[in-house]
Design a protein around this motif. Structure first.
Motif, PDB file in Angstrom:
ATOM      1  N   ILE A  25      40.332  82.407  51.071  1.00 43.84           N
ATOM      2  CA  ILE A  25      41.636  82.914  50.620  1.00 43.84           C
ATOM      3  C   ILE A  25      41.437  83.835  49.426  1.00 43.84           C
ATOM      4  CG2 ILE A  25      41.926  80.724  49.310  1.00 43.84           C
ATOM      5  CD1 ILE A  25      44.949  81.181  49.401  1.00 43.84           C
ATOM      6  N   THR A  26      42.079  84.988  49.456  1.00 46.67           N
ATOM      7  CA  THR A  26      42.035  85.891  48.299  1.00 46.67           C
ATOM      8  C   THR A  26      42.867  85.300  47.178  1.00 46.67           C
ATOM      9  OG1 THR A  26      41.811  87.828  49.718  1.00 46.67           O
ATOM     10  CG2 THR A  26      42.613  88.221  47.487  1.00 46.67           C
ATOM     11  N   VAL A  27      42.301  85.268  45.983  1.00 50.43           N
ATOM     12  CA  VAL A  27      43.055  84.784  44.828  1.00 50.43           C
ATOM     13  C   VAL A  27      42.935  85.761  43.656  1.00 50.43           C
ATOM     14  CG1 VAL A  27      42.810  82.325  45.403  1.00 50.43           C
ATOM     15  CG2 VAL A  27      41.178  83.382  43.861  1.00 50.43           C
ATOM     16  N   ILE A  42      41.775  77.454  39.851  1.00 54.77           N
ATOM     17  CA  ILE A  42      42.408  78.358  40.831  1.00 54.77           C
ATOM     18  C   ILE A  42      43.789  77.796  41.115  1.00 54.77           C
ATOM     19  CG2 ILE A  42      40.305  79.271  41.904  1.00 54.77           C
ATOM     20  CD1 ILE A  42      40.696  77.190  44.160  1.00 54.77           C
ATOM     21  N   SER A  43      44.748  78.696  41.315  1.00 55.12           N
ATOM     22  CA  SER A  43      46.118  78.277  41.595  1.00 55.12           C
ATOM     23  C   SER A  43      46.447  78.656  43.034  1.00 55.12           C
ATOM     24  CB  SER A  43      47.065  78.980  40.618  1.00 55.12           C
ATOM     25  OG  SER A  43      48.390  78.556  40.844  1.00 55.12           O
ATOM     26  N   ILE A  44      46.721  77.640  43.855  1.00 56.72           N
ATOM     27  CA  ILE A  44      46.878  77.875  45.295  1.00 56.72           C
ATOM     28  C   ILE A  44      48.282  77.460  45.765  1.00 56.72           C
ATOM     29  CG2 ILE A  44      45.959  77.327  47.598  1.00 56.72           C
ATOM     30  CD1 ILE A  44      43.962  78.904  45.843  1.00 56.72           C
ATOM     31  N   GLY A  45      48.966  78.374  46.427  1.00 60.20           N
ATOM     32  CA  GLY A  45      50.317  78.103  46.946  1.00 60.20           C
ATOM     33  C   GLY A  45      50.296  76.950  47.943  1.00 60.20           C
ATOM     34  N   LYS A  46      51.324  76.087  47.821  1.00 58.59           N
ATOM     35  CA  LYS A  46      51.330  74.870  48.645  1.00 58.59           C
ATOM     36  C   LYS A  46      51.479  75.135  50.140  1.00 58.59           C
ATOM     37  CE  LYS A  46      52.982  71.926  44.940  1.00 58.59           C
ATOM     38  NZ  LYS A  46      54.151  71.287  44.300  1.00 58.59           N
ATOM     39  N   TYR A  49      47.193  77.573  54.164  1.00 60.65           N
ATOM     40  CA  TYR A  49      46.270  76.718  54.928  1.00 60.65           C
ATOM     41  C   TYR A  49      45.139  76.239  54.003  1.00 60.65           C
ATOM     42  CZ  TYR A  49      42.979  75.340  58.580  1.00 60.65           C
ATOM     43  OH  TYR A  49      42.098  74.647  59.363  1.00 60.65           O
ATOM     44  N   SER A  50      44.704  77.133  53.113  1.00 63.66           N
ATOM     45  CA  SER A  50      43.623  76.780  52.180  1.00 63.66           C
ATOM     46  C   SER A  50      44.016  75.594  51.311  1.00 63.66           C
ATOM     47  CB  SER A  50      43.281  77.971  51.279  1.00 63.66           C
ATOM     48  OG  SER A  50      42.829  79.036  52.068  1.00 63.66           O
ATOM     49  N   HIS A  51      45.291  75.470  51.008  1.00 62.20           N
ATOM     50  CA  HIS A  51      45.775  74.347  50.193  1.00 62.20           C
ATOM     51  C   HIS A  51      45.491  73.032  50.919  1.00 62.20           C
ATOM     52  CE1 HIS A  51      48.707  71.670  48.208  1.00 62.20           C
ATOM     53  NE2 HIS A  51      48.569  72.473  47.175  1.00 62.20           N
ATOM     54  N   THR A  78      45.871  88.368  53.631  1.00 63.03           N
ATOM     55  CA  THR A  78      46.993  88.669  54.530  1.00 63.03           C
ATOM     56  C   THR A  78      47.047  87.679  55.675  1.00 63.03           C
ATOM     57  OG1 THR A  78      46.588  91.000  54.055  1.00 63.03           O
ATOM     58  CG2 THR A  78      48.072  90.503  55.889  1.00 63.03           C
ATOM     59  N   TYR A  79      45.908  87.474  56.329  1.00 63.51           N
ATOM     60  CA  TYR A  79      45.866  86.544  57.469  1.00 63.51           C
ATOM     61  C   TYR A  79      45.799  85.112  56.977  1.00 63.51           C
ATOM     62  CZ  TYR A  79      44.645  90.746  60.096  1.00 63.51           C
ATOM     63  OH  TYR A  79      44.654  91.989  60.649  1.00 63.51           O
ATOM     64  N   SER A  80      46.176  84.182  57.863  1.00 65.13           N
ATOM     65  CA  SER A  80      45.996  82.770  57.533  1.00 65.13           C
ATOM     66  C   SER A  80      44.933  82.175  58.435  1.00 65.13           C
ATOM     67  CB  SER A  80      47.296  81.983  57.719  1.00 65.13           C
ATOM     68  OG  SER A  80      47.019  80.607  57.474  1.00 65.13           O
ATOM     69  N   GLY A  81      44.085  81.364  57.836  1.00 64.98           N
ATOM     70  CA  GLY A  81      43.032  80.680  58.582  1.00 64.98           C
ATOM     71  C   GLY A  81      43.584  79.683  59.593  1.00 64.98           C
ATOM     72  N   ARG A  82      44.878  79.410  59.509  1.00 59.54           N
ATOM     73  CA  ARG A  82      45.502  78.499  60.484  1.00 59.54           C
ATOM     74  C   ARG A  82      45.376  79.036  61.912  1.00 59.54           C
ATOM     75  NH1 ARG A  82      49.763  77.542  57.069  1.00 59.54           N
ATOM     76  NH2 ARG A  82      49.533  75.424  56.313  1.00 59.54           N
ATOM     77  N   ASP A  85      40.359  83.639  62.431  1.00 55.80           N
ATOM     78  CA  ASP A  85      39.058  83.449  61.793  1.00 55.80           C
ATOM     79  C   ASP A  85      38.775  84.665  60.909  1.00 55.80           C
ATOM     80  OD1 ASP A  85      36.471  83.108  61.013  1.00 55.80           O
ATOM     81  OD2 ASP A  85      35.604  83.221  63.032  1.00 55.80           O
ATOM     82  N   LYS A  86      39.034  84.533  59.615  1.00 56.90           N
ATOM     83  CA  LYS A  86      38.907  85.671  58.708  1.00 56.90           C
ATOM     84  C   LYS A  86      37.451  86.113  58.525  1.00 56.90           C
ATOM     85  CE  LYS A  86      42.400  83.668  55.867  1.00 56.90           C
ATOM     86  NZ  LYS A  86      43.077  83.562  54.568  1.00 56.90           N
ATOM     87  N   PHE A  87      36.514  85.223  58.842  1.00 58.30           N
ATOM     88  CA  PHE A  87      35.100  85.564  58.676  1.00 58.30           C
ATOM     89  C   PHE A  87      34.527  86.289  59.898  1.00 58.30           C
ATOM     90  CE2 PHE A  87      35.511  82.338  55.379  1.00 58.30           C
ATOM     91  CZ  PHE A  87      34.796  82.936  54.351  1.00 58.30           C
TER      92      PHE A  87
HETATM   93  C1  LIG Z   1      45.286  90.477  45.809  1.00 53.28           C
HETATM   94  C2  LIG Z   1      45.833  89.148  46.273  1.00 53.28           C
HETATM   95  C3  LIG Z   1      45.821  88.053  45.411  1.00 53.28           C
HETATM   96  C4  LIG Z   1      46.303  86.794  45.828  1.00 53.28           C
HETATM   97  N1  LIG Z   1      46.246  85.741  44.952  1.00 53.28           N
HETATM   98  C5  LIG Z   1      46.635  84.503  45.377  1.00 53.28           C
HETATM   99  C6  LIG Z   1      46.485  83.367  44.517  1.00 53.28           C
HETATM  100  O1  LIG Z   1      45.993  83.462  43.390  1.00 53.28           O
HETATM  101  N2  LIG Z   1      46.904  82.160  44.983  1.00 53.28           N
HETATM  102  C7  LIG Z   1      47.454  82.006  46.237  1.00 53.28           C
HETATM  103  O2  LIG Z   1      47.830  80.872  46.618  1.00 53.28           O
HETATM  104  N3  LIG Z   1      47.590  83.066  47.081  1.00 53.28           N
HETATM  105  C8  LIG Z   1      47.193  84.303  46.683  1.00 53.28           C
HETATM  106  N4  LIG Z   1      47.296  85.375  47.533  1.00 53.28           N
HETATM  107  C9  LIG Z   1      47.882  85.178  48.871  1.00 53.28           C
HETATM  108  C10 LIG Z   1      46.905  84.529  49.871  1.00 53.28           C
HETATM  109  O3  LIG Z   1      45.619  85.140  49.778  1.00 53.28           O
HETATM  110  C11 LIG Z   1      47.450  84.693  51.313  1.00 53.28           C
HETATM  111  O4  LIG Z   1      48.698  84.048  51.416  1.00 53.28           O
HETATM  112  C12 LIG Z   1      46.475  84.199  52.384  1.00 53.28           C
HETATM  113  O5  LIG Z   1      46.823  84.812  53.606  1.00 53.28           O
HETATM  114  C13 LIG Z   1      46.493  82.681  52.576  1.00 53.28           C
HETATM  115  O6  LIG Z   1      45.550  82.350  53.561  1.00 53.28           O
HETATM  116  P1  LIG Z   1      45.367  80.868  54.174  1.00 53.28           P
HETATM  117  O7  LIG Z   1      46.681  80.506  54.855  1.00 53.28           O
HETATM  118  O8  LIG Z   1      44.228  81.008  55.145  1.00 53.28           O
HETATM  119  O9  LIG Z   1      45.061  79.948  53.053  1.00 53.28           O
HETATM  120  C14 LIG Z   1      46.823  86.636  47.140  1.00 53.28           C
HETATM  121  C15 LIG Z   1      46.831  87.741  48.019  1.00 53.28           C
HETATM  122  C16 LIG Z   1      46.336  88.978  47.594  1.00 53.28           C
HETATM  123  C17 LIG Z   1      46.317  90.137  48.565  1.00 53.28           C
END
Ligand SMILES: Cc1cc2nc3c(=O)[nH]c(=O)nc-3n(C[C@H](O)[C@H](O)[C@H](O)COP(=O)(O)O)c2cc1C
Length: 153
Positions: A25-27, A42-46, A49-51, A78-82, A85-87
């Motif tokens: 996940i990009t953070v 790291i702060s991850i939105g609830k 999928y990474s959460h 942008t994509y979700s790993g749910r 496959d981002k890799f």
């Molecule tokens: C530049 C950038 C920074 C981001 N920073 C965060 C972050 O710090 N924390 C977070 O929860 N999501 C952040 N996001 C959003 C997640 O990377 C995005 O929702 C991602 O698709 C989640 O993937 P997942 O569902 O596989 O976990 C960021 C996105 C971008 C483009």
């Protein structure tokens, strides 16, 4: 532009590996918080999928992206790993503890999750840095003004 846009940070891909299922996940919300022991947060939105995965693993990896990796930041942000496959089309290697590290990154860290804090719509995952390496002398990718800035002059 609001005042929060003036808080600049590095852009990284946080990776995890749950019994062979890898995701990243990009953070931008990633910061050092202690010298001894060496801790980051790291702060991850609830809803991410990474959460879900971070709640089940012991370690996470951090690939600190270079100013040439804006496209990588977009893929992992942008994509979700749910359901993707981002890799799939990204070159990476595995760290000692089996965490994907993206090729071309400026540096990587391996972190052991030692604490979690519920903060509004995000969770803070506190990571103790158990391994780290600088991989290149490229400038890091920077997030500020609510967007990816690539490079600071
Ligand atoms: C530049 C950038 C920074 C981001 N920073 C965060 C972050 O710090 N924390 C977070 O929860 N999501 C952040 N996001 C959003 C997640 O990377 C995005 O929702 C991602 O698709 C989640 O993937 P997942 O569902 O596989 O976990 C960021 C996105 C971008 C483009």
């Amino acid at each position: 532009m609001d005042a929060l846009g003036k808080l600049y940070s590095s852009v990284a891909v946080v990776s995890m590996n749950l019994n062979g299922k890898i995701n990243g996940i990009t953070v931008a919300w990633i910061v050092r918080v202690s010298i001894k022991p060496k801790l980051i947060v790291i702060s991850i939105g609830k809803t991410r999928y990474s959460h879900e995965l971070l709640n089940k693993v012991e370690y996470y990896g951090v690939s600190v992206l270079s100013c040439k990796q804006k496209e990588i930041a977009k893929i992992f942000g942008t994509y979700s790993g749910r359901n993707y496959d981002k890799f799939k089309n990204v070159e990476y290697t595995f760290s000692k503890r089996g965490l994907p590290i993206i090729n071309g990154s400026v540096a990587y860290l391996e972190c052991k999750i030692i604490d979690k804090f519920d903060v509004g719509d995000h969770t803070l995952f506190v990571g103790e840095v158990v391994d780290e390496k600088v991989l290149s002398n490229e400038k890091p990718l920077i997030y500020g003004e609510h967007k990816i800035l690539e490079v600071l002059d």
